[in-house]
Design an enzyme around this catalytic site. Structure first.
Site, PDB file in Angstrom:
ATOM      1  N   ASP A 129     -30.549  -0.713  23.040  1.00 17.36           N
ATOM      2  CA  ASP A 129     -31.045  -0.819  21.458  1.00 17.36           C
ATOM      3  C   ASP A 129     -31.704   1.219  21.822  1.00 17.36           C
ATOM      4  O   ASP A 129     -32.031   2.354  22.007  1.00 17.36           O
ATOM      5  CB  ASP A 129     -32.473  -1.095  21.662  1.00 17.36           C
ATOM      6  CG  ASP A 129     -33.070  -1.250  23.845  1.00 17.36           C
ATOM      7  OD1 ASP A 129     -32.848  -0.007  24.064  1.00 17.36           O
ATOM      8  OD2 ASP A 129     -33.031  -2.458  23.917  1.00 17.36           O
ATOM      9  N   GLU A 154     -13.905   7.840   7.093  1.00 21.18           N
ATOM     10  CA  GLU A 154     -12.905   7.748   8.453  1.00 21.18           C
ATOM     11  C   GLU A 154     -11.691   6.815   6.791  1.00 21.18           C
ATOM     12  O   GLU A 154     -12.028   6.401   5.634  1.00 21.18           O
ATOM     13  CB  GLU A 154     -13.067   6.231   8.602  1.00 21.18           C
ATOM     14  CG  GLU A 154     -12.290   5.522   9.918  1.00 21.18           C
ATOM     15  CD  GLU A 154     -12.297   4.307  10.290  1.00 21.18           C
ATOM     16  OE1 GLU A 154     -11.798   3.525  11.133  1.00 21.18           O
ATOM     17  OE2 GLU A 154     -13.308   3.253   9.148  1.00 21.18           O
ATOM     18  N   ASP A 207     -17.399   4.425   6.917  1.00 25.68           N
ATOM     19  CA  ASP A 207     -16.233   3.830   6.889  1.00 25.68           C
ATOM     20  C   ASP A 207     -15.607   3.178   6.072  1.00 25.68           C
ATOM     21  O   ASP A 207     -15.733   3.276   4.828  1.00 25.68           O
ATOM     22  CB  ASP A 207     -17.226   2.662   7.853  1.00 25.68           C
ATOM     23  CG  ASP A 207     -16.426   1.269   8.118  1.00 25.68           C
ATOM     24  OD1 ASP A 207     -15.834   1.551   9.501  1.00 25.68           O
ATOM     25  OD2 ASP A 207     -16.059   0.300   7.654  1.00 25.68           O
ATOM     26  N   ASP A 222     -29.919   0.065  27.583  1.00 28.73           N
ATOM     27  CA  ASP A 222     -30.936  -1.284  27.509  1.00 28.73           C
ATOM     28  C   ASP A 222     -31.958  -0.938  27.611  1.00 28.73           C
ATOM     29  O   ASP A 222     -32.343  -0.204  28.951  1.00 28.73           O
ATOM     30  CB  ASP A 222     -30.326  -2.461  27.846  1.00 28.73           C
ATOM     31  CG  ASP A 222     -31.460  -3.447  27.393  1.00 28.73           C
ATOM     32  OD1 ASP A 222     -31.149  -3.181  26.195  1.00 28.73           O
ATOM     33  OD2 ASP A 222     -30.698  -4.790  27.820  1.00 28.73           O
ATOM     34  N   ASP A 241     -32.724  -6.992  27.777  1.00 23.98           N
ATOM     35  CA  ASP A 241     -31.449  -8.242  27.008  1.00 23.98           C
ATOM     36  C   ASP A 241     -30.213  -8.238  26.465  1.00 23.98           C
ATOM     37  O   ASP A 241     -29.306  -9.099  25.999  1.00 23.98           O
ATOM     38  CB  ASP A 241     -32.375  -8.210  25.470  1.00 23.98           C
ATOM     39  CG  ASP A 241     -31.632  -7.178  24.263  1.00 23.98           C
ATOM     40  OD1 ASP A 241     -31.564  -6.483  24.795  1.00 23.98           O
ATOM     41  OD2 ASP A 241     -31.792  -7.187  22.757  1.00 23.98           O
ATOM     42  N   ASN A 279     -34.552  -3.116  27.182  1.00 25.97           N
ATOM     43  CA  ASN A 279     -35.633  -4.310  27.552  1.00 25.97           C
ATOM     44  C   ASN A 279     -35.193  -5.569  28.150  1.00 25.97           C
ATOM     45  O   ASN A 279     -35.600  -7.100  28.127  1.00 25.97           O
ATOM     46  CB  ASN A 279     -36.200  -4.774  25.837  1.00 25.97           C
ATOM     47  CG  ASN A 279     -35.040  -5.079  24.956  1.00 25.97           C
ATOM     48  OD1 ASN A 279     -34.071  -5.144  25.187  1.00 25.97           O
ATOM     49  ND2 ASN A 279     -35.549  -6.048  23.704  1.00 25.97           N
ATOM     50  N   HIS A 337     -14.522   3.589  19.505  1.00 21.24           N
ATOM     51  CA  HIS A 337     -14.944   2.576  19.066  1.00 21.24           C
ATOM     52  C   HIS A 337     -14.309   1.311  19.007  1.00 21.24           C
ATOM     53  O   HIS A 337     -14.052   0.238  19.170  1.00 21.24           O
ATOM     54  CB  HIS A 337     -16.640   1.639  18.973  1.00 21.24           C
ATOM     55  CG  HIS A 337     -16.139   2.330  17.133  1.00 21.24           C
ATOM     56  ND1 HIS A 337     -16.111   3.071  15.986  1.00 21.24           N
ATOM     57  CD2 HIS A 337     -16.454   0.772  16.895  1.00 21.24           C
ATOM     58  CE1 HIS A 337     -16.493   3.249  15.638  1.00 21.24           C
ATOM     59  NE2 HIS A 337     -16.097   1.785  15.255  1.00 21.24           N
ATOM     60  N   ASP A 338     -13.048   1.869  17.936  1.00 25.07           N
ATOM     61  CA  ASP A 338     -12.058   1.308  18.176  1.00 25.07           C
ATOM     62  C   ASP A 338     -10.624   1.834  18.610  1.00 25.07           C
ATOM     63  O   ASP A 338      -9.836   0.696  18.383  1.00 25.07           O
ATOM     64  CB  ASP A 338     -11.737   1.575  16.737  1.00 25.07           C
ATOM     65  CG  ASP A 338     -12.696   1.462  15.979  1.00 25.07           C
ATOM     66  OD1 ASP A 338     -13.220   0.137  15.660  1.00 25.07           O
ATOM     67  OD2 ASP A 338     -13.003   2.064  14.281  1.00 25.07           O
ATOM     68  N   ASP A 390     -23.394   5.875  10.062  1.00 25.19           N
ATOM     69  CA  ASP A 390     -22.532   5.203   9.843  1.00 25.19           C
ATOM     70  C   ASP A 390     -22.777   4.629   7.545  1.00 25.19           C
ATOM     71  O   ASP A 390     -23.537   3.871   7.766  1.00 25.19           O
ATOM     72  CB  ASP A 390     -21.830   4.191  10.674  1.00 25.19           C
ATOM     73  CG  ASP A 390     -20.380   3.797  11.061  1.00 25.19           C
ATOM     74  OD1 ASP A 390     -19.704   4.266   9.931  1.00 25.19           O
ATOM     75  OD2 ASP A 390     -20.168   4.228  11.891  1.00 25.19           O
TER      76      ASP A 390
HETATM   77  C1  NOJ Z   1     -13.401   0.862  10.946  1.00 27.79           C
HETATM   78  C2  NOJ Z   1     -14.676   0.824  11.963  1.00 27.79           C
HETATM   79  O1  NOJ Z   1     -14.174   1.402  13.130  1.00 27.79           O
HETATM   80  C3  NOJ Z   1     -14.526  -1.012  12.584  1.00 27.79           C
HETATM   81  O2  NOJ Z   1     -14.934  -0.790  14.393  1.00 27.79           O
HETATM   82  C4  NOJ Z   1     -14.744  -1.803  11.767  1.00 27.79           C
HETATM   83  O3  NOJ Z   1     -14.104  -3.126  12.355  1.00 27.79           O
HETATM   84  C5  NOJ Z   1     -13.731  -1.474  10.367  1.00 27.79           C
HETATM   85  N1  NOJ Z   1     -14.126  -0.416   9.996  1.00 27.79           N
HETATM   86  C6  NOJ Z   1     -14.429  -2.555   9.342  1.00 27.79           C
HETATM   87  O4  NOJ Z   1     -15.810  -2.154   8.913  1.00 27.79           O
HETATM   88 CA    CA Z   2     -32.155  -4.350  24.434  1.00 23.48          CA
END
Ligand code: NOJ
Ligand code: CA
Length: 549
Positions: A29, A258, A199, A21, A25, A23, A322-323, A98
């Site tokens: 960013d 993906e 995605d 980050d 918040d 700034n 991230h999932d 993405d």
């Molecule tokens: C896969 C993404 O990696 C995930 O984070 C997202 O929730 C779903 N696709 C829906 O877009």
């Molecule tokens: Ca920020």
């Protein structure tokens, strides 16, 4: 085998909300990323994959897009984005964005139009159906809600959403929709980006007639979540083919699809040479093992995929994103042997066949966060799962225990830069809690320590640039039945490498395969030396060795 830059790349995933980050918040960013380019360059990253950074109501952290050709204001401006792209290129790095086009946000102007009336020109941009006797058109469940259908009073019909109800699915049968997608792709490619992570791209083709799922209900309300039915449907490759012809073939870019429920057979339809509709895909057969994970299964899946794809299409390697929860917590030992096991995992990631993807913080051996209350979670998926578990009779403690193993928020906690407040991520209040381990596990400390996980990743990334064997070398596995070790060679011309790792916290031994005769010359490892005697390699807990022979 044909050589491409994206086969040789190491791709670093930036989940920008949690990266840096600038700034105060509490949200990462663009300026934050710009301030960390030296870090990425030092690590040796060659490609950045940026999670969706477009205007979005952020119901699913950017995977619900309301404007495909803009930049989310909390992320920054288009001007800053252009600076990022040119700064990355100036440093010899590339940028992959993405592409989220299975669905839009319900705030996207197309959907606002679409839902306004049945004869609106945008009606067919989405999938609308009449209900059946006051119930949804079929029994499909979504990823985040019991039903995949949302009733819309204005026109007395339901729309399909395989994810949250704020993420209506686009109707890819409509050629206008596909043209819009191509236009979006061209917009970014013409700016000079280097490719897309696509995605849930194998969900865009829905099964003919939208039949009911035959699976038993997975929710209390009787809906079935049936990815098998949603994914890899006949006709999907036609969409990919069109995308390649209309757009991708005109640029020197990479794509990674993906793809849920993808098997090597499906994957070959997508990445198979010579058509190569996509450069590579992510499969989930390993991370989906979850509670049934064993190293035996991991090895069997790697074998299956490599045997099927080698020479025919390119693969990817990842241990988290991230999932997924943090890989050292899932596959390694995030206690006593955190550093050693994180380095062992890094060794596999970079030496198994395919392009490696490193998720931010993985290079520090960041681990799962001990969340103690549902209020500490942010993820829409965690909240849905929690409610479902309570509805099915689990206690809050039991439900939290499940979330603590699998939640996507483990990966999403802020990057741990240093030991100052909030790990140096923000001067404000971070949008998601910082892992309390940051005083011990952080980048500043590890960059100074030559034995750190960070420096080990750095060494692996440097090796990949110098040794084509790591990318293009033939892969041969030894001791396939053993669950405690992973032993294989990579060979290319006169470069021959042995990789041997201990998959456990207990010492073990490996007899060198016959092919590996002569002396071993240590290339890299997570112990200071090699313990080899009379052709027997002793592997200390979680030891990983790369040696030339
Ligand atoms: C896969 C993404 O990696 C995930 O984070 C997202 O929730 C779903 N696709 C829906 O877009
Ligand atoms: Ca920020």
């Amino acid at each position: 085998m044909e050589r491409f830059w994206w086969k040789e790349a190491v791709i670093y995933q930036i989940y920008w909300r949690s990266f840096q980050d600038s700034n105060g918040d509490g949200v990462g960013d663009l300026k934050g990323i710009l301030s960390r380019l030296d870090y990425l360059e030092k690590l040796g990253v060659t490609v950045i994959w940026l999670n969706p950074c477009y205007p979005s109501p952020q119901v699913d952290n950017g995977y619900d897009i309301s404007d495909y050709c803009g930049i989310a204001p909390e992320f920054g401006t288009m001007e800053e984005f252009d600076t990022l792209l040119s700064e990355l290129h100036a440093r010899g790095m590339k940028l992959v964005m993405d592409l989220v086009v299975n669905h839009t946000s319900d705030q996207h102007p197309w959907f606002v139009q679409s839902r306004s009336s049945k004869d609106n020109p945008y009606r067919d941009y989405y999938i609308w159906r009449k209900g059946k006797d006051g119930a949804p058109p079929n029994n499909w469940g979504s990823h985040f809600t019991p039903s995949a259908w949302e009733y819309d009073e204005a026109t007395d019909e339901y729309y399909l959403h395989l994810f949250a109800k704020e993420q209506p699915d686009l109707n890819w049968e409509n050629p206008k929709v596909r043209r819009e997608v191509h236009k979006i792709m061209r917009f970014w490619l013409d700016k000079g980006i280097d490719g897309f992570r696509m995605d849930v791209i194998n969900l865009v083709k829905k099964p003919e007639g939208l039949p009911d799922s035959k699976l038993p209900p997975s929710t209390k309300e009787g809906f079935s979540f049936d990815n098998e039915l949603y994914a890899n449907n006949p006709g999907l490759v036609e969409f990919f083919r069109e995308m390649k012809e209309e757009v991708l073939s005109r640029y020197d870019v990479m794509t990674v699809g993906e793809t849920a429920r993808v098997t090597p057979e499906y994957a070959l339809q997508y990445v198979g040479e010579p058509e190569r509709l996509l450069s590579m895909v992510f499969h989930f057969q390993i991370v989906d093992l979850r509670d049934n994970f064993t190293w035996g299964k991991f090895k069997a899946l790697q074998r299956k995929w490599t045997n099927a794809l080698w020479g025919k299409g390119w693969a990817s390697q990842f241990l988290q994103n991230h999932d997924q929860p943090r890989c050292v917590s899932v596959y390694g030992d995030d206690g006593k042997y955190r550093e050693k096991s994180a380095k062992m995992l890094a060794t596999l990631l970079h030496t198994l066949p395919g392009t490696p993807y490193v998720y931010q913080g993985e290079e520090l051996g960041m681990c799962n966060t001990p969340f103690t209350d549902i209020s500490q979670y942010n993820d829409i998926n965690a909240k849905f799962d929690y409610d479902e578990m309570l509805a099915k009779g689990k206690s809050p403690e039991q439900a939290l225990a499940v979330l603590n193993r699998y939640s996507r928020d483990h990966s999403r906690t802020p990057m741990q830069w240093d030991e100052s407040a909030n790990a140096g991520f923000t001067t404000g209040k971070p949008w998601l809690m910082v892992n309390p381990k940051y005083t011990e596990i952080n980048a500043a400390r590890q960059m100074q320590d030559e034995n750190s996980v960070w420096n080990y990743y750095r060494a692996l990334l440097a090796l990949r640039k110098e040794h084509p064997v790591m990318v293009y070398g033939e892969w041969t596995e030894y001791e396939p039945e053993r669950e405690d070790v992973y032993v294989y060679t990579r060979t290319l011309d006169d470069e021959r490498w042995l990789v041997a790792v201990n998959l456990t916290g207990t010492p073990t031994q490996v007899t060198l395969p016959g092919a590996v005769n002569g002396t071993l010359k240590r290339v890299l490892g997570n112990e200071a030396d090699l313990s080899l005697k009379d052709g027997v390699l002793t592997l200390r807990p979680w030891e990983a060795v790369i040696a030339a022979f």
